[in-house]
Write a protein that holds these residues in place. Structure first.
Motif, PDB file in Angstrom:
ATOM      1  N   PHE A 209       4.580 -12.563  -2.734  1.00 33.22           N
ATOM      2  CA  PHE A 209       4.607 -11.095  -2.571  1.00 33.22           C
ATOM      3  C   PHE A 209       4.404 -10.363  -3.891  1.00 33.22           C
ATOM      4  N   ASN A 210       3.464  -9.436  -3.885  1.00 26.44           N
ATOM      5  CA  ASN A 210       3.302  -8.494  -4.996  1.00 26.44           C
ATOM      6  C   ASN A 210       3.548  -7.085  -4.453  1.00 26.44           C
ATOM      7  N   PRO A 211       4.585  -6.433  -4.947  1.00 25.45           N
ATOM      8  CA  PRO A 211       5.006  -5.178  -4.298  1.00 25.45           C
ATOM      9  C   PRO A 211       3.998  -4.027  -4.417  1.00 25.45           C
ATOM     10  N   TYR A 212       3.016  -4.141  -5.321  1.00 25.72           N
ATOM     11  CA  TYR A 212       2.038  -3.049  -5.461  1.00 25.72           C
ATOM     12  C   TYR A 212       0.615  -3.539  -5.210  1.00 25.72           C
ATOM     13  N   GLN A 213       0.505  -4.590  -4.417  1.00 28.41           N
ATOM     14  CA  GLN A 213      -0.809  -5.099  -4.026  1.00 28.41           C
ATOM     15  C   GLN A 213      -1.230  -4.353  -2.757  1.00 28.41           C
ATOM     16  N   PRO A 214      -2.237  -3.473  -2.862  1.00 24.06           N
ATOM     17  CA  PRO A 214      -2.549  -2.647  -1.691  1.00 24.06           C
ATOM     18  C   PRO A 214      -3.345  -3.395  -0.628  1.00 24.06           C
ATOM     19  N   MET A 222       5.575  -2.519   2.017  1.00 22.83           N
ATOM     20  CA  MET A 222       6.821  -2.274   1.272  1.00 22.83           C
ATOM     21  C   MET A 222       7.957  -3.132   1.828  1.00 22.83           C
ATOM     22  N   ALA A 223       8.564  -3.892   0.945  1.00 19.87           N
ATOM     23  CA  ALA A 223       9.755  -4.654   1.333  1.00 19.87           C
ATOM     24  C   ALA A 223      10.986  -3.816   1.012  1.00 19.87           C
ATOM     25  N   GLY A 230      11.428 -10.164  -3.959  1.00 19.95           N
ATOM     26  CA  GLY A 230      11.739  -9.627  -5.273  1.00 19.95           C
ATOM     27  C   GLY A 230      10.823  -8.455  -5.587  1.00 19.95           C
ATOM     28  N   PHE A 231      11.339  -7.430  -6.191  1.00 18.31           N
ATOM     29  CA  PHE A 231      10.448  -6.377  -6.672  1.00 18.31           C
ATOM     30  C   PHE A 231      11.062  -5.648  -7.849  1.00 18.31           C
ATOM     31  N   HIS A 232      10.193  -4.961  -8.556  1.00 17.01           N
ATOM     32  CA  HIS A 232      10.589  -4.236  -9.744  1.00 17.01           C
ATOM     33  C   HIS A 232      10.117  -2.798  -9.580  1.00 17.01           C
TER      34      HIS A 232
END
Lengths: 383, 182
Positions: A209-214, A222-223, A230-232
């Motif tokens: 998961f990449n939280p800003y991968q569109p 959005m998780a 995990g996200f930052h």
């Protein structure tokens, strides 16, 4: 009251209460705010209603904290909202920008009153429209909706939530004192007929998961915190992983996308209403309470045989460029009616691009336009 | 058919609540279109205030009163400030609280009721607004009495419904009498 906190039937609500009920229908279960005239009734209603239906209401110490709290609640998985008026809206700008940068879905309601500063607390204005577009620093695109009646306060609060969830962006409901404090019949949409949008969840496993991968529509899934992903979250320019990257290339990539995800989806986002524009020689452009006054004035003009029409902007941002461009070549004039010294008129003029005249009917605040003033301007423009 | 009603007084008299009750009665129980708007200042009590109710069997685009068909005033300031608007209308109905308003220089016909005094005699001065609303409905018939009573029950604090019903009936019956005497 039916299941899940929805009311059912029709009620005599003022716009503020209708807004709160719209939020509840949309699934909002977190509200943080600080009371301010003429938006207080929204907070008051939420403080009564949310605890009954398993939601959380917090009265914050100020508007900076209110805005921060609704961002946090959104990351925790809730649909969240705050409401305020001019002075509080100014205080929210810094954290609103954080919301744009971190792509946090939430709804901010500004029941506009006359300013600058404390101004006229109990009286109407529409003078925060450019602040809604440009109030936070940096580049971004905004979505702002303007309701014209208590029913629209209900309906467009739901729409604001749907847009915020779909595009992962704070959405502004730019109401005004006149609509907020006016009472009229409001019909609550039954739960089974509501069309609600909920943020798209990741489909990949947490390790990928990449939280800003569109996705293709430029919006990243959005998780929620606590779901194992995990996200930052940072206001710094970041890469797809959410880690700060201090380069112009990263800035170009991220901020371009923040702008494009709204602008390239504008046809999906923009909603306007046109009346009698087909054969019109003069089209009056307005939004919020002014649209009601304009509607009345245009009806009077039609009775006099003047070919007048009206364009009501429901989404003021993004601006309905294509509608203005389509109408401009066949008109004698646009007239823009707004309770400020001239804000949205600049957009109309820009899009009309010299193909027709654009006349402004401004107002410094404290009162709506008198219909006779609008009628007189229509008569003059039609000559 | 459109009625445009103005209620004027000072903050604390329940003018705004009376306007809300009338609007709600028309919109929800009489199934009309009805807008209710209010003017008030930042003061909690004492400032001039006005409620405007537009009632129509069609749609209402302009939600403010331009040509008041009926006006009830409960303070001298409201009388001075708002009654000149009646000059724009043929046969408007003006109602005053006779202990609070001296209708100096008003030459047209008007109706009067001692709403505040009646409320005080009933033991609760703050139901004067409902006495006045009852009188207004009796005189003008802008909403049905049953609808207004239902609207009052919805709007007033729990436990005060019966008191408010009596206040409404007091005003309403005097309004009906005043029309008969006319």
């Amino acid at each position: 009251m039916s299941n899940n906190g929805h009311l059912s039937g029709s009620f005599y609500f003022n716009g503020d209460i209708a807004c709160a009920e719209g939020a509840i229908s949309a699934g909002c279960r977190f509200f943080a705010g600080y009371p301010i005239t003429p938006a207080t009734e929204i907070a008051e209603r939420m403080s009564e209603r949310l605890p009954e239906i398993g939601g959380v209401y917090i009265q914050m110490e100020d508007e900076l904290a209110s805005m921060a709290a609704i961002l946090g609640a959104a990351w925790g998985g809730k649909k969240s909202m705050t409401s305020t008026s001019g002075p509080g809206f100014s205080l929210m700008m810094e954290n609103l920008g954080l919301g744009y940068m971190t792509e946090t879905p939430c709804v901010v309601v500004n029941v506009q009153r006359a300013g600058p500063s404390t101004g006229l607390p109990t009286l109407v204005a529409q003078a925060d429209m450019m602040q809604a577009r440009w109030g936070a620093h940096g580049c971004y695109s905004a979505i702002a909706l303007c309701p014209s009646s208590p029913q629209e306060m209900y309906d467009y609060t739901i729409k604001a939530f749907n847009l915020s969830e779909k595009y992962r962006v704070p959405v502004l409901l730019m109401a005004d004192e006149a609509v907020g404090h006016m009472s009229e019949k409001v019909t609550i949409t039954p739960p089974e007929k509501l069309k609600l949008v909920t943020r798209r969840k990741p489909t990949v496993s947490p390790d990928k998961f990449n939280p800003y991968q569109p996705d293709a529509d430029l919006v990243p899934p959005m998780a929620n915190a606590g779901e194992g992903y995990g996200f930052h979250v940072t206001g710094l320019t970041h890469d797809e992983r959410g880690y700060p990257v201090m380069t112009p290339q990263a800035q170009e990539k991220l901020v371009r996308r923040l702008v494009d995800k709204i602008d390239k989806n504008r046809d999906d986002i923009i909603e306007v209403e046109e009346w009698d524009t087909d054969d019109a020689e003069v089209v009056v452009v307005s939004y919020g309470i002014s649209a009601r006054i304009v509607r009345y004035a245009v009806e009077l003009a039609r009775k006099e045989g003047i070919k007048a029409g009206m364009l009501k902007l429901i989404t003021v941002w993004p601006f309905a460029e294509s509608t203005i461009k389509r109408l401009a070549p066949r008109l004698k004039s646009f007239i823009v009616v707004e309770i400020n010294a001239g804000q949205i008129v600049l957009e109309v003029e820009r899009c009309a691009a010299g193909q027709t005249k654009t006349v402004l009917l401004p107002g410094m605040g404290g009162a709506v336009h008198h219909p006779d003033v609008i009628l007189e301007a229509i008569r003059k423009a039609a000559k | 058919m459109e009625s445009q009603v103005v209620l004027g007084g000072f903050g604390g008299q329940g003018i705004i609540l009376a306007g809300f009750i009338l609007g709600q009665a028309s919109a929800i129980y009489d199934h009309q279109s009805a807008t209710f708007t209010q003017d008030y200042g930042p003061e909690a009590r004492g400032g001039a205030c006005r409620a405007q109710v537009v009632i129509s069997d069609g749609t209402i685009s302009y939600p403010y009163v331009q040509n008041p068909t009926a006006m009830a005033v409960m303070s001298q300031e409201a009388f001075t400030k708002y009654t000149p608007e009646l000059a724009r209308v043929k046969n408007p109905i003006l109602i005053i609280d006779e202990d609070l308003v001296k209708p100096a220089n008003y030459t047209a016909k008007y109706y009067k009721i001692a709403a505040t005094r009646i409320a005080r005699e009933m033991g609760r001065p703050n139901i004067a607004n409902i006495v006045m609303l009852g009188f207004l409905i009796g005189v003008t018939g802008v909403a049905s009495a049953e609808s207004v009573k239902q609207s009052i029950r919805d709007a007033v604090p729990k436990g005060t419904e019966e008191l408010n019903m009596r206040a409404f009936e007091q005003g309403y019956s005097q309004g009906i009498e005043a029309i008969k005497a006319n």
